[in-house]
Design a protein around this motif. Structure first.
Motif, PDB file in Angstrom:
ATOM      1  N   GLY A  38       0.785  -1.224   0.000  1.00  0.00           N
ATOM      2  CA  GLY A  38       0.000   0.000   0.000  1.00  0.00           C
ATOM      3  C   GLY A  38       0.820   1.279   0.000  1.00  0.00           C
ATOM      4  N   GLN A  39       2.138   1.176  -0.025  1.00  0.00           N
ATOM      5  CA  GLN A  39       2.997   2.360  -0.004  1.00  0.00           C
ATOM      6  C   GLN A  39       2.905   3.146  -1.304  1.00  0.00           C
ATOM      7  OE1 GLN A  39       7.158   1.913   0.938  1.00  0.00           O
ATOM      8  NE2 GLN A  39       6.760   0.176   2.275  1.00  0.00           N
ATOM      9  N   GLU A  40       3.044   4.454  -1.198  1.00  0.00           N
ATOM     10  CA  GLU A  40       3.239   5.277  -2.392  1.00  0.00           C
ATOM     11  C   GLU A  40       4.713   5.158  -2.758  1.00  0.00           C
ATOM     12  OE1 GLU A  40       1.215   7.130  -4.409  1.00  0.00           O
ATOM     13  OE2 GLU A  40      -0.381   6.113  -3.294  1.00  0.00           O
ATOM     14  N   PRO A  41       5.036   4.943  -4.026  1.00  0.00           N
ATOM     15  CA  PRO A  41       6.443   4.756  -4.395  1.00  0.00           C
ATOM     16  C   PRO A  41       7.247   6.061  -4.313  1.00  0.00           C
ATOM     17  CG  PRO A  41       5.089   4.834  -6.354  1.00  0.00           C
ATOM     18  CD  PRO A  41       4.149   4.850  -5.171  1.00  0.00           C
ATOM     19  N   ILE A  42       8.508   5.906  -3.964  1.00  0.00           N
ATOM     20  CA  ILE A  42       9.467   7.010  -4.027  1.00  0.00           C
ATOM     21  C   ILE A  42      10.042   6.971  -5.438  1.00  0.00           C
ATOM     22  CG2 ILE A  42      11.629   7.935  -3.137  1.00  0.00           C
ATOM     23  CD1 ILE A  42      10.917   6.353  -0.493  1.00  0.00           C
ATOM     24  N   GLU A  43       9.844   8.039  -6.201  1.00  0.00           N
ATOM     25  CA  GLU A  43      10.288   8.049  -7.594  1.00  0.00           C
ATOM     26  C   GLU A  43      11.723   8.556  -7.703  1.00  0.00           C
ATOM     27  OE1 GLU A  43       8.962  10.259 -11.650  1.00  0.00           O
ATOM     28  OE2 GLU A  43       7.377   9.216 -10.535  1.00  0.00           O
TER      29      GLU A  43
ATOM     30  N   GLY B 183      12.995  -1.711   2.757  1.00  0.00           N
ATOM     31  CA  GLY B 183      11.612  -1.649   3.214  1.00  0.00           C
ATOM     32  C   GLY B 183      10.761  -0.575   2.578  1.00  0.00           C
ATOM     33  N   LYS B 184      11.317   0.233   1.695  1.00  0.00           N
ATOM     34  CA  LYS B 184      10.542   1.283   1.035  1.00  0.00           C
ATOM     35  C   LYS B 184      10.291   0.890  -0.417  1.00  0.00           C
ATOM     36  CE  LYS B 184      11.991   4.995   4.005  1.00  0.00           C
ATOM     37  NZ  LYS B 184      12.509   6.350   4.114  1.00  0.00           N
ATOM     38  N   LEU B 185       9.145   1.300  -0.932  1.00  0.00           N
ATOM     39  CA  LEU B 185       8.797   1.020  -2.321  1.00  0.00           C
ATOM     40  C   LEU B 185       9.355   2.129  -3.214  1.00  0.00           C
ATOM     41  CD1 LEU B 185       7.225  -0.546  -4.534  1.00  0.00           C
ATOM     42  CD2 LEU B 185       5.235   0.863  -3.933  1.00  0.00           C
TER      43      LEU B 185
ATOM     44  N   VAL C 240      15.414  -5.316   0.079  1.00  0.00           N
ATOM     45  CA  VAL C 240      15.208  -6.221   1.198  1.00  0.00           C
ATOM     46  C   VAL C 240      16.495  -6.523   1.958  1.00  0.00           C
ATOM     47  CG1 VAL C 240      13.132  -7.284   0.215  1.00  0.00           C
ATOM     48  CG2 VAL C 240      15.384  -8.242  -0.326  1.00  0.00           C
ATOM     49  N   ALA C 241      17.624  -6.052   1.472  1.00  0.00           N
ATOM     50  CA  ALA C 241      18.904  -6.260   2.148  1.00  0.00           C
ATOM     51  C   ALA C 241      19.796  -5.048   1.888  1.00  0.00           C
ATOM     52  CB  ALA C 241      19.583  -7.525   1.633  1.00  0.00           C
TER      53      ALA C 241
ATOM     54  N   GLU D 231      27.238   2.995  -9.247  1.00  0.00           N
ATOM     55  CA  GLU D 231      27.246   2.394  -7.918  1.00  0.00           C
ATOM     56  C   GLU D 231      25.859   2.526  -7.301  1.00  0.00           C
ATOM     57  OE1 GLU D 231      30.064   2.970  -4.111  1.00  0.00           O
ATOM     58  OE2 GLU D 231      29.169   4.817  -4.859  1.00  0.00           O
ATOM     59  N   ILE D 232      25.447   1.489  -6.560  1.00  0.00           N
ATOM     60  CA  ILE D 232      24.160   1.503  -5.866  1.00  0.00           C
ATOM     61  C   ILE D 232      24.407   1.140  -4.415  1.00  0.00           C
ATOM     62  CG2 ILE D 232      21.855   0.516  -5.738  1.00  0.00           C
ATOM     63  CD1 ILE D 232      22.198  -0.229  -8.754  1.00  0.00           C
ATOM     64  N   VAL D 233      23.877   1.956  -3.504  1.00  0.00           N
ATOM     65  CA  VAL D 233      23.999   1.703  -2.068  1.00  0.00           C
ATOM     66  C   VAL D 233      22.587   1.527  -1.502  1.00  0.00           C
ATOM     67  CG1 VAL D 233      24.733   2.637   0.162  1.00  0.00           C
ATOM     68  CG2 VAL D 233      26.136   3.023  -1.878  1.00  0.00           C
ATOM     69  N   ILE D 234      22.402   0.458  -0.752  1.00  0.00           N
ATOM     70  CA  ILE D 234      21.141   0.222  -0.058  1.00  0.00           C
ATOM     71  C   ILE D 234      21.439   0.202   1.436  1.00  0.00           C
ATOM     72  CG2 ILE D 234      19.203  -1.348   0.302  1.00  0.00           C
ATOM     73  CD1 ILE D 234      19.578  -2.295  -2.578  1.00  0.00           C
ATOM     74  N   GLU D 235      20.756   1.088   2.148  1.00  0.00           N
ATOM     75  CA  GLU D 235      20.985   1.207   3.601  1.00  0.00           C
ATOM     76  C   GLU D 235      19.850   0.582   4.369  1.00  0.00           C
ATOM     77  OE1 GLU D 235      21.226   5.492   3.542  1.00  0.00           O
ATOM     78  OE2 GLU D 235      23.388   5.379   3.488  1.00  0.00           O
TER      79      GLU D 235
END
Length: 161
Positions: free
Chosen positions: A32-37, A60-62, A129-130, A157-161
């Motif tokens: 049900g989250q609104e996506p972050i564009e 955890g964010k869409l 998710v990670a 480069e992509i960083v996921i926190e």
């Protein structure tokens, strides 16, 4: 080997049932989250680049990653590492229908690479998710000189926190 009695097994089941009934599960509704564009350009006229070439996301964010190709060449958005850190909700091929930007096709499942043709757009909807840092973002298309677009600088480069 340790054995559990029937009574201790019933106690564990009872505790789990109470936890679920009391709402002790993870909060939030990912669907049900609104996506972050977030928009990234795949190339520029005469240049093989990602703009921006550093992306940052949170678990955890869409997200809706809008892949726009303003150049005259097709480009790949490829990252095996990124694909392993996210759950893909869908990928949409975008185009014009009745004078408006609209989804023309939708893809689901594990996605590692998206090719976007000149002047076109794709949308990648996902939830990280990670956590991790990946440096394998690249365009593997081979240019006229025999080198890949990544060899020409189309890396990121992509960083996921």
């Amino acid at each position: 080997m340790r054995r559990f009695s029937f009574t201790s097994t019933l106690a564990v089941v009872g505790l789990l049932s109470m936890a679920f009934a009391s709402g002790a599960c993870a909060a939030g509704n990912l669907a049900g989250q609104e996506p972050i564009e977030v928009t990234i350009e795949l190339g520029k006229p005469g240049q093989h680049v990602f703009v921006p070439n550093k992306l940052r996301f949170e678990t955890g964010k869409l997200y809706k990653l809008v892949l726009k190709n303003p150049s005259n060449d097709a480009h790949y958005f490829t990252s095996q590492g990124f694909a392993q850190l996210i759950f893909t909700r869908k990928v949409q091929a975008m185009g014009t229908r009745d004078g408006k930007l609209a989804a023309l096709a939708e893809f689901k499942g594990a996605i590692r690479e998206i090719e976007v043709y000149p002047g076109q757009t794709a949308e990648w909807w996902f939830v990280p998710v990670a956590t991790g840092r990946v440096t394998d973002l690249r365009c593997g298309i081979v240019a006229a000189d025999g080198r890949t677009h990544a060899d020409h600088g189309m890396i990121g480069e992509i960083v996921i926190e």
